[in-house]
Write a protein that holds these residues in place. Structure first.
Motif, short mmCIF file in Angstrom:
data_model
loop_
_atom_site.label_atom_id
_atom_site.label_comp_id
_atom_site.label_asym_id
_atom_site.label_seq_id
_atom_site.Cartn_x
_atom_site.Cartn_y
_atom_site.Cartn_z
N ALA A 1 0.70 -1.38 -0.13
CA ALA A 1 0.07 0.40 0.09
C ALA A 1 1.06 1.34 -0.02
O ALA A 1 0.32 2.29 -0.31
N ILE A 2 1.83 1.23 0.72
CA ILE A 2 2.88 1.95 0.87
C ILE A 2 3.53 2.77 -0.45
O ILE A 2 3.89 4.08 -1.04
N SER A 3 3.96 1.08 -1.27
CA SER A 3 4.29 1.71 -2.96
C SER A 3 3.78 2.66 -3.51
O SER A 3 4.20 3.32 -4.49
N GLY A 4 2.18 2.58 -3.26
CA GLY A 4 1.93 4.08 -3.95
C GLY A 4 1.40 4.88 -3.66
O GLY A 4 0.66 6.04 -4.23
N ILE A 5 2.34 5.41 -2.58
CA ILE A 5 1.99 6.69 -2.12
C ILE A 5 3.38 7.36 -1.51
O ILE A 5 4.72 7.10 -1.82
N ASN A 6 3.35 9.01 -3.20
CA ASN A 6 5.10 9.10 -3.33
C ASN A 6 5.01 9.88 -2.13
O ASN A 6 4.43 10.65 -1.28
N GLY A 7 6.23 9.91 -1.53
CA GLY A 7 7.10 10.62 -0.77
C GLY A 7 6.52 10.21 1.19
O GLY A 7 6.71 10.80 2.08
N PHE A 8 6.13 8.43 1.26
CA PHE A 8 6.44 8.31 2.17
C PHE A 8 6.41 8.35 3.41
O PHE A 8 6.68 8.77 4.36
N TRP A 9 7.43 8.09 3.20
CA TRP A 9 9.12 8.17 4.24
C TRP A 9 9.43 9.38 4.42
O TRP A 9 9.97 9.73 5.46
N LYS A 10 9.46 10.08 3.39
CA LYS A 10 10.15 11.01 4.11
C LYS A 10 9.21 12.00 4.16
O LYS A 10 9.89 12.55 5.36
N ASP B 1 15.90 11.95 2.75
CA ASP B 1 13.85 12.74 1.39
C ASP B 1 14.73 11.01 -0.10
O ASP B 1 13.40 11.12 -0.12
N CYS B 2 15.76 11.17 0.00
CA CYS B 2 15.11 9.79 -1.17
C CYS B 2 15.07 8.62 -0.55
O CYS B 2 15.30 7.50 -0.98
N ILE B 3 14.99 8.41 0.97
CA ILE B 3 14.79 6.54 1.07
C ILE B 3 12.87 6.22 0.70
O ILE B 3 12.31 6.70 0.90
N LYS B 4 13.14 5.32 -0.45
CA LYS B 4 11.73 5.28 -1.01
C LYS B 4 11.35 4.17 0.18
O LYS B 4 9.81 4.21 -0.18
N SER B 5 12.28 3.29 0.64
CA SER B 5 11.46 2.44 0.99
C SER B 5 12.16 1.96 2.20
O SER B 5 13.41 1.91 2.48
N GLU C 1 15.71 1.28 1.27
CA GLU C 1 15.60 0.95 -0.36
C GLU C 1 15.80 3.16 -1.38
O GLU C 1 14.69 3.62 -1.02
N PHE C 2 17.23 3.19 -1.67
CA PHE C 2 17.41 4.68 -1.79
C PHE C 2 17.00 5.42 -3.26
O PHE C 2 17.44 4.02 -4.36
N GLU C 3 16.43 5.71 -3.49
CA GLU C 3 16.30 6.83 -5.20
C GLU C 3 17.77 7.58 -5.19
O GLU C 3 18.35 8.08 -4.52
N GLY C 4 17.75 7.93 -6.41
CA GLY C 4 19.14 8.68 -6.55
C GLY C 4 19.24 9.84 -6.94
O GLY C 4 18.13 10.26 -7.02
N ILE C 5 20.44 10.42 -6.91
CA ILE C 5 20.31 12.00 -7.29
C ILE C 5 21.29 12.02 -7.96
O ILE C 5 22.79 11.92 -8.12
N GLU C 6 21.12 12.00 -9.51
CA GLU C 6 21.62 12.32 -11.09
C GLU C 6 23.07 13.17 -10.36
O GLU C 6 23.25 14.19 -9.75
N GLY C 7 23.86 12.40 -10.56
CA GLY C 7 25.52 12.63 -10.39
C GLY C 7 26.41 13.52 -9.24
O GLY C 7 27.00 13.46 -8.84
N ASP C 8 25.49 12.80 -8.37
CA ASP C 8 25.65 12.78 -6.89
C ASP C 8 25.91 11.62 -6.00
O ASP C 8 26.20 11.16 -5.46
#
Length: 272
Positions: A46-55, A77-81, A104-111
């Protein structure tokens, strides 16, 4: 002599009762973990369908902020799960307090590179494993040998490039004033927590066991509550803004009337 034997038997009986209580408590914790495991899996979907939940959850939790440097916040803020699993559910030999935490972290391009990290935590009883003891006492050893203490396996995580200057693994200079400052700053970074073992007191991420317990015992099981509270707070703020914008503009003309009366009085005096 009879009284001493009676006391001895009573103490033995009491000790057995305490052992029985401990066994039952472990069984209850195992049952609790087993029952909650599939529910947490459903919640994860259910959480996977909510953008920015863990943020939202992590920014809402004031205690979590005590473990995180300001320079780490944009990567938090990049923690997706975040997923916590109790190891006793799958392994009978595991302590009911053993668990793993997967980020699970989302990336930041170039960093910052997108990645998934699993850190395992276990209860230890052997205090001879401490590589650095810090200010530990014999009483600490006695307590931890009996009750156990939290330790963890270090795991690799790819740091953001923007933090290379304080990344302890990359620092060559650790002796100069600037080098020591950078090293200490890096050791306090959230990313250093992934190397925390609990066996090198004063030589690794501070209060790593406190952060682990906070995630396991509070943030993960109560994440829905913290997310809901954050939404309520946001709605209240929006309502306050709307109330302020709806208020009619009121002009205070008392000063203008007074000034007008003063001018008329001055004009009359000039004519006289």
């Amino acid at each position: 002599m009879v009284e001493e034997e009676k006391l001895s038997k009573s103490l033995e009986a009491l000790a057995k009762v305490e052992d029985d209580v401990e066994v039952v408590e472990k069984e209850i914790e195992l049952l609790r973990a087993s029952k909650l495991a599939p529910i947490y899996e459903s919640r994860k979907k259910a959480i996977s369908g909510i953008n920015g939940f863990w943020k939202v959850v992590l920014s809402q939790h004031s205690d979590f902020a005590n473990y995180v440097r300001a320079g780490d916040l944009k990567y938090i803020d990049c923690i997706k799960s975040l997923d916590v699993k109790w190891l006793c559910v799958e392994r009978k030999d595991a302590d009911h307090r053993d668990f793993s935490a997967t980020f699970e972290f989302e990336g930041i391009e170039g960093d910052f590179e997108a990645q998934s990290i699993t850190k395992i935590f276990k209860i230890e009883h052997d205090t001879s494993k401490f590589r650095y003891r810090g200010k530990r006492t014999e009483e600490d050893d006695f307590r931890d040998e009996e009750l156990g203490f939290l330790s963890s396996e270090p795991c690799e995580i790819k740091w953001p490039k923007s933090l290379d200057r304080v990344n302890p693994s990359l620092l060559v200079d650790k002796s100069s004033i600037e080098g020591k400052k950078n090293y200490r700053t890096g050791m306090k970074s959230f990313f250093s927590w992934f190397k925390w073992t609990g066996l090198k007191i004063g030589k690794e991420f501070p209060n790593g066991d406190g952060l682990a317990s906070l995630l396991c015992d509070d943030i993960f099981p109560n994440c829905t509550k913290y997310y809901t509270e954050a939404q309520v707070d946001l709605e209240d703020e929006n309502l306050e803004d709307e109330d302020l914008s709806d208020e009619p503009l009121q002009l205070d003309l008392s000063g203008s009337e007074s000034d007008s009366e003063q001018r008329e009085s001055d004009t009359k005096r000039q004519k006289l």
